[in-house]
Motif scaffolding. Sequence first.
Motif: not given
Length: 276
Positions: A136-154
């Motif tokens: 579901l990650i669409e872009g290339s930013t550190d910010s979006e990856l940070f978001f998906y890490l937070a989603l991963t961790f609940g």
Amino acid sequence: MCRWLAYSGSRVGLDDLLYKPVNSLVMQSKHSRLGVETTNGDGFGVGWYGNDPIPGVYYSTEPAWHDRNLRELSSHASAERVFAHIRATTGTAVQQTNCHPFRYGRWLWMHNGLIANFPTVKRDLALAVDPALFPLIEGSTDSELFFYLALTFGLQQDPRAAVATAVELIEGTGRRHGIEHPLQMTVATTNGEATWAFRYSSEGHSRTLFHNTDVATLRVQYPDNPMLHGLSDDTRIVVSEPLGDLQGAWQEIPESTCVVVQGGEADLFPFVPAPG
């Protein structure tokens, strides 16, 4: 880097937030007073909640001050909860998929700051994302990856704990690669019912973040100010920098703090990374 605002309270026109204040977000896109860069012209995004629990979003790679569609939208749309973000890239491409706020279901997320030496740590961090979320990650930013890490961790169950765990991973990964100060962040996230905002950095010298003083208190102090009479008592705004110069209207959020906005309350909690 970037500037952002998170609004909740009485229904407000988007132009009342983005254009009309003395130091509006669009004004900050050209003349930021407190940002690392004066100009934040690498795209813009706004998210708002209407009748559907899934928020609407609008993204543009135009500078906010130059986007005719944003002005048109803002003059007609209104909402009780709004996220808006102007971008100054830290190295990734200027494209719509890199504009904040990022959306997952009913959740929005936006970030000012950076993961230091992101190309060096990107692979390690990406491998920590839940495989079901990674596509579901669409872009290339550190910010979006940070978001998906937070989603991963609940994030959806416990935002404060999830962000703390993501920060611990980012800092631990960075330091394994010899990065002294791996993370700089002010972050806001919402599910449409509450907002969580974080001010933190590995070096203990974070980007600025403020919240408004209680509106009822400000009305007593400024009884002749018409703007204050149009806002409900539960109006809360968290911003990278104040939207105006009204004395006493803005309170700086301390270092290493999480602000939880729900109803008319804005509660502050210490924020530290989860123990490794």
